[in-house]
Scaffold this active site. Sequence first.
Site, PDB file in Angstrom:
ATOM      1  N   HIS A  72       0.842  -1.195   0.000  1.00 60.26           N
ATOM      2  CA  HIS A  72       0.000   0.000   0.000  1.00 60.26           C
ATOM      3  C   HIS A  72       0.879   1.247   0.000  1.00 60.26           C
ATOM      4  O   HIS A  72       1.686   1.435   0.891  1.00 60.26           O
ATOM      5  CB  HIS A  72      -0.903   0.014   1.235  1.00 60.26           C
ATOM      6  CG  HIS A  72      -2.098  -0.874   1.103  1.00 60.26           C
ATOM      7  ND1 HIS A  72      -3.205  -0.754   1.891  1.00 60.26           N
ATOM      8  CD2 HIS A  72      -2.358  -1.894   0.247  1.00 60.26           C
ATOM      9  CE1 HIS A  72      -4.089  -1.665   1.533  1.00 60.26           C
ATOM     10  NE2 HIS A  72      -3.600  -2.372   0.552  1.00 60.26           N
ATOM     11  N   TYR A 200      -9.199   5.496   7.435  1.00 59.43           N
ATOM     12  CA  TYR A 200      -9.365   5.839   8.855  1.00 59.43           C
ATOM     13  C   TYR A 200     -10.378   6.979   8.905  1.00 59.43           C
ATOM     14  O   TYR A 200     -10.158   8.019   8.272  1.00 59.43           O
ATOM     15  CB  TYR A 200      -8.052   6.325   9.456  1.00 59.43           C
ATOM     16  CG  TYR A 200      -6.983   5.251   9.642  1.00 59.43           C
ATOM     17  CD1 TYR A 200      -6.857   4.580  10.854  1.00 59.43           C
ATOM     18  CD2 TYR A 200      -6.082   4.932   8.618  1.00 59.43           C
ATOM     19  CE1 TYR A 200      -5.865   3.612  11.045  1.00 59.43           C
ATOM     20  CE2 TYR A 200      -5.096   3.966   8.797  1.00 59.43           C
ATOM     21  CZ  TYR A 200      -4.996   3.313  10.011  1.00 59.43           C
ATOM     22  OH  TYR A 200      -4.022   2.355  10.200  1.00 59.43           O
ATOM     23  N   PRO A 292      -4.323   0.483  18.658  1.00 55.04           N
ATOM     24  CA  PRO A 292      -4.071  -0.019  17.301  1.00 55.04           C
ATOM     25  C   PRO A 292      -4.107   1.034  16.191  1.00 55.04           C
ATOM     26  O   PRO A 292      -3.666   0.751  15.068  1.00 55.04           O
ATOM     27  CB  PRO A 292      -5.170  -1.067  17.086  1.00 55.04           C
ATOM     28  CG  PRO A 292      -6.213  -0.772  18.103  1.00 55.04           C
ATOM     29  CD  PRO A 292      -5.536  -0.095  19.253  1.00 55.04           C
ATOM     30  N   LYS A 296       0.963  -0.037  14.978  1.00 58.93           N
ATOM     31  CA  LYS A 296       2.363  -0.077  15.425  1.00 58.93           C
ATOM     32  C   LYS A 296       2.707  -1.247  16.351  1.00 58.93           C
ATOM     33  O   LYS A 296       3.894  -1.517  16.597  1.00 58.93           O
ATOM     34  CB  LYS A 296       2.716   1.236  16.152  1.00 58.93           C
ATOM     35  CG  LYS A 296       2.832   2.408  15.235  1.00 58.93           C
ATOM     36  CD  LYS A 296       4.108   2.356  14.408  1.00 58.93           C
ATOM     37  CE  LYS A 296       4.007   3.081  13.109  1.00 58.93           C
ATOM     38  NZ  LYS A 296       3.992   2.282  11.910  1.00 58.93           N
ATOM     39  N   TYR A 384       4.140   6.276   9.854  1.00 59.40           N
ATOM     40  CA  TYR A 384       3.260   5.153   9.481  1.00 59.40           C
ATOM     41  C   TYR A 384       4.058   4.031   8.806  1.00 59.40           C
ATOM     42  O   TYR A 384       3.861   2.859   9.124  1.00 59.40           O
ATOM     43  CB  TYR A 384       2.124   5.630   8.564  1.00 59.40           C
ATOM     44  CG  TYR A 384       0.975   4.645   8.519  1.00 59.40           C
ATOM     45  CD1 TYR A 384      -0.134   4.813   9.343  1.00 59.40           C
ATOM     46  CD2 TYR A 384       1.008   3.531   7.686  1.00 59.40           C
ATOM     47  CE1 TYR A 384      -1.174   3.889   9.332  1.00 59.40           C
ATOM     48  CE2 TYR A 384      -0.013   2.610   7.663  1.00 59.40           C
ATOM     49  CZ  TYR A 384      -1.109   2.794   8.481  1.00 59.40           C
ATOM     50  OH  TYR A 384      -2.133   1.871   8.476  1.00 59.40           O
TER      51      TYR A 384
HETATM   52  P1  RFL Z   1       1.362 -11.807  21.661  1.00 64.78           P
HETATM   53  O1  RFL Z   1       0.885 -11.853  20.276  1.00 64.78           O
HETATM   54  O2  RFL Z   1       0.404 -11.436  22.731  1.00 64.78           O
HETATM   55  O3  RFL Z   1       2.002 -13.226  21.975  1.00 64.78           O
HETATM   56  C1  RFL Z   1       2.358 -13.604  23.299  1.00 64.78           C
HETATM   57  C2  RFL Z   1       2.275 -15.108  23.393  1.00 64.78           C
HETATM   58  O4  RFL Z   1       2.686 -15.505  24.703  1.00 64.78           O
HETATM   59  C3  RFL Z   1       1.777 -16.491  25.195  1.00 64.78           C
HETATM   60  N1  RFL Z   1       1.843 -16.446  26.676  1.00 64.78           N
HETATM   61  C4  RFL Z   1       2.534 -17.332  27.395  1.00 64.78           C
HETATM   62  N2  RFL Z   1       3.249 -18.410  27.053  1.00 64.78           N
HETATM   63  C5  RFL Z   1       3.830 -19.134  28.053  1.00 64.78           C
HETATM   64  N3  RFL Z   1       3.676 -18.825  29.373  1.00 64.78           N
HETATM   65  C6  RFL Z   1       2.970 -17.744  29.762  1.00 64.78           C
HETATM   66  N4  RFL Z   1       2.848 -17.433  31.055  1.00 64.78           N
HETATM   67  C7  RFL Z   1       2.359 -16.960  28.762  1.00 64.78           C
HETATM   68  N5  RFL Z   1       1.586 -15.842  28.779  1.00 64.78           N
HETATM   69  C8  RFL Z   1       1.291 -15.550  27.509  1.00 64.78           C
HETATM   70  C9  RFL Z   1       0.443 -16.085  24.619  1.00 64.78           C
HETATM   71  O5  RFL Z   1      -0.470 -17.182  24.574  1.00 64.78           O
HETATM   72  C10 RFL Z   1       0.847 -15.608  23.223  1.00 64.78           C
HETATM   73  O6  RFL Z   1       0.817 -16.636  22.271  1.00 64.78           O
HETATM   74  O7  RFL Z   1       2.619 -10.809  21.814  1.00 64.78           O
HETATM   75  P2  RFL Z   1       3.812 -10.490  20.784  1.00 64.78           P
HETATM   76  O8  RFL Z   1       4.389 -11.767  20.246  1.00 64.78           O
HETATM   77  O9  RFL Z   1       4.689  -9.524  21.474  1.00 64.78           O
HETATM   78  O10 RFL Z   1       3.109  -9.776  19.544  1.00 64.78           O
HETATM   79  C11 RFL Z   1       2.501  -8.512  19.686  1.00 64.78           C
HETATM   80  C12 RFL Z   1       1.322  -8.361  18.726  1.00 64.78           C
HETATM   81  O11 RFL Z   1       0.469  -9.485  18.878  1.00 64.78           O
HETATM   82  C13 RFL Z   1       0.540  -7.067  18.957  1.00 64.78           C
HETATM   83  O12 RFL Z   1       1.397  -5.993  19.232  1.00 64.78           O
HETATM   84  C14 RFL Z   1      -0.344  -6.685  17.744  1.00 64.78           C
HETATM   85  O13 RFL Z   1      -1.325  -7.653  17.497  1.00 64.78           O
HETATM   86  C15 RFL Z   1      -1.025  -5.338  17.939  1.00 64.78           C
HETATM   87  N6  RFL Z   1      -1.918  -4.974  16.833  1.00 64.78           N
HETATM   88  C16 RFL Z   1      -1.404  -4.471  15.664  1.00 64.78           C
HETATM   89  N7  RFL Z   1      -0.074  -4.314  15.491  1.00 64.78           N
HETATM   90  C17 RFL Z   1       0.440  -3.873  14.306  1.00 64.78           C
HETATM   91  O14 RFL Z   1       1.671  -3.731  14.187  1.00 64.78           O
HETATM   92  N8  RFL Z   1      -0.374  -3.596  13.213  1.00 64.78           N
HETATM   93  C18 RFL Z   1      -1.728  -3.725  13.293  1.00 64.78           C
HETATM   94  O15 RFL Z   1      -2.396  -3.526  12.281  1.00 64.78           O
HETATM   95  C19 RFL Z   1      -2.290  -4.140  14.565  1.00 64.78           C
HETATM   96  N9  RFL Z   1      -3.612  -4.292  14.697  1.00 64.78           N
HETATM   97  C20 RFL Z   1      -3.289  -5.156  16.961  1.00 64.78           C
HETATM   98  C21 RFL Z   1      -4.127  -4.789  15.856  1.00 64.78           C
HETATM   99  C22 RFL Z   1      -3.857  -5.681  18.117  1.00 64.78           C
HETATM  100  C23 RFL Z   1      -5.225  -5.833  18.211  1.00 64.78           C
HETATM  101  N10 RFL Z   1      -5.732  -6.400  19.415  1.00 64.78           N
HETATM  102  C24 RFL Z   1      -6.668  -7.425  19.449  1.00 64.78           C
HETATM  103  C25 RFL Z   1      -5.091  -6.086  20.674  1.00 64.78           C
HETATM  104  C26 RFL Z   1      -5.485  -4.922  15.936  1.00 64.78           C
HETATM  105  C27 RFL Z   1      -6.056  -5.416  17.111  1.00 64.78           C
HETATM  106  C28 RFL Z   1      -7.556  -5.498  17.153  1.00 64.78           C
HETATM  107  C1  PHB Z   2      -6.095  -4.328  10.727  1.00 69.03           C
HETATM  108  O1  PHB Z   2      -6.187  -4.572   9.525  1.00 69.03           O
HETATM  109  O2  PHB Z   2      -6.421  -5.170  11.600  1.00 69.03           O
HETATM  110  C2  PHB Z   2      -5.594  -3.002  11.182  1.00 69.03           C
HETATM  111  C3  PHB Z   2      -5.097  -2.124  10.228  1.00 69.03           C
HETATM  112  C4  PHB Z   2      -4.643  -0.880  10.631  1.00 69.03           C
HETATM  113  C5  PHB Z   2      -4.689  -0.531  11.968  1.00 69.03           C
HETATM  114  C6  PHB Z   2      -5.164  -1.422  12.910  1.00 69.03           C
HETATM  115  C7  PHB Z   2      -5.622  -2.672  12.513  1.00 69.03           C
HETATM  116  O3  PHB Z   2      -4.261   0.705  12.344  1.00 69.03           O
END
Ligand code: RFL
Ligand code: PHB
Length: 389
Positions: A72, A200, A292, A296, A384
Amino acid sequence: MRTQVVIIGGGPSGLLLGQLLHRVGVEAVVLERKTRDYVLSRIRAGVLEQGMASLLKEAGVDARMRAEGLAHDGTLIAYEDAMFRVDFAKHTGQPVIVYGQTEVTRDLYDARAAAGAQTLFNVEDVVIDGADTDAVSVRFVVEGTEHQIECDFVAGCDGFHGVSRKTIPEDVRREYEKVYPFGWLGILSETPPVNHELIYANSPRGFALCSMRHANLSRYYVQCSMADTVSNWSDAQFWTELKRRLPAEVAEALITGPSIEKSIAPLRSFVTEPMRWGRLFLCGDAAHIVPPTGAKGLNTAASDVHYLYQGLKAWYADKDADGLDRYSERALARVWKAERFSWWFSSLMHRFPDQSDFDLRMQRAELDFLRSNDAAQKAMAENYVGLAY
Ligand code: RFL
Ligand code: PHB
């Protein structure tokens, strides 16, 4: 049992670190609390920075991302029934890549299995012993049996609710937090995205985001109350609300369909310092959370992995401790910039319950400025697509 690095958490941070270490001959065991299928059922991030894409390449897991990811070159920002575009290509020469976290994680699990690297699932009661000594080990229980692994280092990649951060004593740890008074209700639907780039939207009814995973898989979000539950929102209610928050021309073009996933996520800014305590290093959501808006979270987890990987690689190759000693400082310098950008973009795009008329005018003035000012768009585009590591 003994290994070089114990990685707690089999999410994207832990798996990426494990794969990078494997490529340079450093042995790591990943401990994951859930099952592989459970981890792969979580729908989260969708937008990857170039820095993260390069790391996936370095880890040898970029083939599917390159084939299926969507580059993108810009994003759209809507407010007051108007829409403008921030052009990443013009301002930075770089695109972002739309490729789901679920797919990144699946690719990493597949690579880990192909490499024969060890991952233990359903791990409970993890305890890190002696992190501030030279005799560090990790205890845990699998199916009722207690195990212990001695190691050189522990990577705490266990997300916001993990045990790693809490292992750092309270008198050493400083935490900074802001909780936003709303959440995001997200749905995934097998429908074509309403636009080829993300939209957005700041609307009087609250924020909305149109995103995607591929040509027939859309991801949409609306700002909601944290008192809401998923069962309060039928698909029909979701689509009606989304359309009300988008410019008329976008709402008219929106193709709706049944949701295949629906969830509510809270919005939080959080940083813990330091990110290292002795032989324990925190990575990703274990150390920091961003709202989110701006995508980032996963990308900041990836930059931590980069700094930690470089530090461990130098230590194992040459017993050079500089990268490990400076890990916390280097990672945090970038983390705080991602925190600032996510906080700024969240503040600009959402409706807050206590917003005064003055606050609303400030939001509008800032959106007007962003729409009309090239320097402001360049600053946004640079953040971004991702600041340099
Ligand atoms: P995770 O993904 O939470 O993984 C941690 C893992 O550790 C396990 N765990 C354990 N394992 C052993 N013993 C324990 N005591 C444990 N406790 C926990 C868990 O089961 C899990 O598998 O962390 P990690 O690896 O640091 O990754 C981070 C990302 O997942 C997170 O920052 C992103 O998902 C945030 N996020 C987004 N980030 C982006 O860069 N771009 C995006 O577009 C974006 N969109 C989002 C998002 C997060 C969202 N939510 C649901 C919070 C959109 C959403 C809706
Ligand atoms: C997504 O596609 O889940 C998404 C994209 C951009 C954002 C957050 C989530 O800023």
